[in-house]
Design an enzyme around this catalytic site. Structure first.
Site, mmCIF file in Angstrom:
data_model
loop_
_atom_site.group_PDB
_atom_site.id
_atom_site.type_symbol
_atom_site.label_atom_id
_atom_site.label_comp_id
_atom_site.label_asym_id
_atom_site.label_seq_id
_atom_site.Cartn_x
_atom_site.Cartn_y
_atom_site.Cartn_z
ATOM 1 N N HIS A 12 0.813 -1.233 0.000
ATOM 2 C CA HIS A 12 0.000 0.000 0.000
ATOM 3 C C HIS A 12 0.848 1.285 0.000
ATOM 4 O O HIS A 12 0.333 2.354 0.374
ATOM 5 C CB HIS A 12 -0.972 -0.019 1.188
ATOM 6 C CG HIS A 12 -0.313 -0.073 2.548
ATOM 7 N ND1 HIS A 12 -0.812 -0.839 3.574
ATOM 8 C CD2 HIS A 12 0.802 0.540 3.054
ATOM 9 C CE1 HIS A 12 -0.039 -0.679 4.642
ATOM 10 N NE2 HIS A 12 0.947 0.154 4.343
ATOM 11 N N HIS A 59 -2.063 3.959 10.163
ATOM 12 C CA HIS A 59 -0.737 4.565 10.334
ATOM 13 C C HIS A 59 -0.794 5.854 11.155
ATOM 14 O O HIS A 59 -0.077 6.812 10.864
ATOM 15 C CB HIS A 59 -0.111 4.880 8.980
ATOM 16 C CG HIS A 59 0.164 3.696 8.105
ATOM 17 N ND1 HIS A 59 -0.809 3.032 7.412
ATOM 18 C CD2 HIS A 59 1.327 3.064 7.803
ATOM 19 C CE1 HIS A 59 -0.262 2.041 6.708
ATOM 20 N NE2 HIS A 59 1.033 2.046 6.933
ATOM 21 N N HIS A 192 10.022 -3.998 4.478
ATOM 22 C CA HIS A 192 10.461 -2.605 4.355
ATOM 23 C C HIS A 192 10.719 -1.995 5.724
ATOM 24 O O HIS A 192 10.126 -2.395 6.713
ATOM 25 C CB HIS A 192 9.502 -1.731 3.538
ATOM 26 C CG HIS A 192 8.094 -1.542 4.047
ATOM 27 N ND1 HIS A 192 7.197 -2.554 4.216
ATOM 28 C CD2 HIS A 192 7.408 -0.402 4.371
ATOM 29 C CE1 HIS A 192 6.029 -2.075 4.612
ATOM 30 N NE2 HIS A 192 6.127 -0.767 4.736
ATOM 31 N N GLU A 239 3.918 -5.517 8.553
ATOM 32 C CA GLU A 239 2.601 -5.429 7.908
ATOM 33 C C GLU A 239 2.212 -6.737 7.210
ATOM 34 O O GLU A 239 1.046 -6.925 6.883
ATOM 35 C CB GLU A 239 2.600 -4.288 6.889
ATOM 36 C CG GLU A 239 2.680 -2.912 7.531
ATOM 37 C CD GLU A 239 2.773 -1.781 6.517
ATOM 38 O OE1 GLU A 239 2.629 -0.625 6.917
ATOM 39 O OE2 GLU A 239 2.993 -2.051 5.322
HETATM 40 C C1 DHB Z 1 6.110 3.313 2.544
HETATM 41 C C2 DHB Z 1 5.550 2.038 2.763
HETATM 42 C C3 DHB Z 1 4.485 1.897 3.661
HETATM 43 O O1 DHB Z 1 3.900 0.708 3.951
HETATM 44 C C4 DHB Z 1 3.952 3.017 4.311
HETATM 45 O O2 DHB Z 1 2.899 2.832 5.118
HETATM 46 C C5 DHB Z 1 4.517 4.263 4.085
HETATM 47 C C6 DHB Z 1 5.599 4.409 3.205
HETATM 48 C C7 DHB Z 1 7.241 3.492 1.578
HETATM 49 O O3 DHB Z 1 7.893 2.520 1.159
HETATM 50 O O4 DHB Z 1 7.475 4.643 1.191
HETATM 51 FE FE FE Z 2 2.444 0.920 5.642
#
Ligand code: DHB
Ligand code: FE
Length: 279
Positions: A12, A59, A192, A239
């Site tokens: 997302h 978030h 990530h 996540e």
């Molecule tokens: C990014 C990824 C995410 O899941 C999020 O909530 C905010 C930013 C990103 O990779 O920029």
């Molecule tokens: Fe996220």
């Protein structure tokens, strides 16, 4: 009766909304990512869901560090997109499905999941981006379910799996006329990390092992604690618990419809997966 037609798991990343606004789908940076949704669109056209239960992590839009439910269910007639400050366009409110929401809340609490019931709920990119990706022309009503992956302690992978199973049971005993086709969405991941010395961290081998497990050995990830998952997937890679819950709703045997993986989209290993219950 209600029936789950399948589960769609999707990254997302906020920047997806900017790319869509700028029509950059064919841009070399974005194409390998957006191409992954073509097979998802064909599948959605085939299965024609009536409603989406979208498991995601908020978030900081609804719940901040002052009040953080582990699990929450939206029971609102509509869900407005709050301004998140990512510079992404705010979309029109999504329709809810309060009757299914209340059925889920009653069934989950009856099943000893003490969820927070939200008769008002804002949504952020964790809802709006999968919805834009899946239904570019406007989507189906939604029931948002949130899982805390923002503030420790997180629910365990085992507990998220059990939540997904309980959602699956609840949907299968939802007595409704006419029949309702439900699609599950697991929004987030894959690996990530956005901050600190490991910013930009991605773990391809773990992502692939995890996704593999979702087909044939879905409880594999339940061996990991929240801390383990942060170590393996990055502080936001956790996540992937949304994927686990959305998978668990499908029952024992599933078929993989489509799978796409691309590194990176922004800071994220972007994954798109569709599973459906095996016939
Ligand atoms: C990014 C990824 C995410 O899941 C999020 O909530 C905010 C930013 C990103 O990779 O920029
Ligand atoms: Fe996220």
């Amino acid at each position: 009766m209600a029936r789950i037609v399948g589960s769609i798991m999707s990254t997302h990343v906020p920047a997806i909304a900017n790319a869509l606004e700028r029509h950059e789908e064919a841009d070399p940076y974005w194409k390998p990512f957006f191409d992954g949704y073509e097979a998802v669109h064909s599948w959605l056209h085939e299965v024609q869901p009536d409603v989406a239960v979208i498991i995601h992590n908020d978030h900081g839009m609804n719940f901040f560090l002052d009040k953080m439910p582990t699990f929450a269910v939206g029971c609102a007639p509509e869900y407005r997109h709050g301004d998140e400050g990512w510079g992404i366009p705010t979309v029109d409110p999504y329709r809810g499905h309060p009757d299914l929401s209340w059925h889920l809340v009653e069934a989950l609490v009856g099943d000893e999941f003490d969820v927070t019931t939200c008769q008002e709920m804002l949504v952020d990119h964790a809802v709006t981006n999968p919805m834009k990706l899946l239904w570019p022309g406007g989507g189906v009503p939604i029931v948002p379910v949130t899982v805390n992956t923002v503030m420790f302690p997180y629910p365990s992978a085992k507990r998220c799996f059990a939540l997904g199973e309980a959602i699956g049971r609840a949907i299968s005993c939802y007595d409704v006329e006419p029949d309702l086709r439900v699609v599950m969405i697991g929004s987030g991941g894959l690996s990530h990390q956005l901050e600190g010395t490991r910013a930009g961290f991605i773990n391809k081998s773990f992502d692939l092992r995890f996704v593999e497990s979702l087909t044939d050995d879905p409880r594999w990830a339940t061996q990991f604690s929240g801390e383990d998952l942060v170590k393996e997937t990055g502080s936001q890679g956790v996540e992937l618990l949304m994927w686990l819950a959305a998978r668990a709703a499908l029952g024992a045997t599933v078929r993989r419809v489509t799978w796409n993986y691309h590194i990176p989209i922004s800071n994220t290993a972007a994954g798109t997966l569709v599973l459906e219950p095996a016939a």
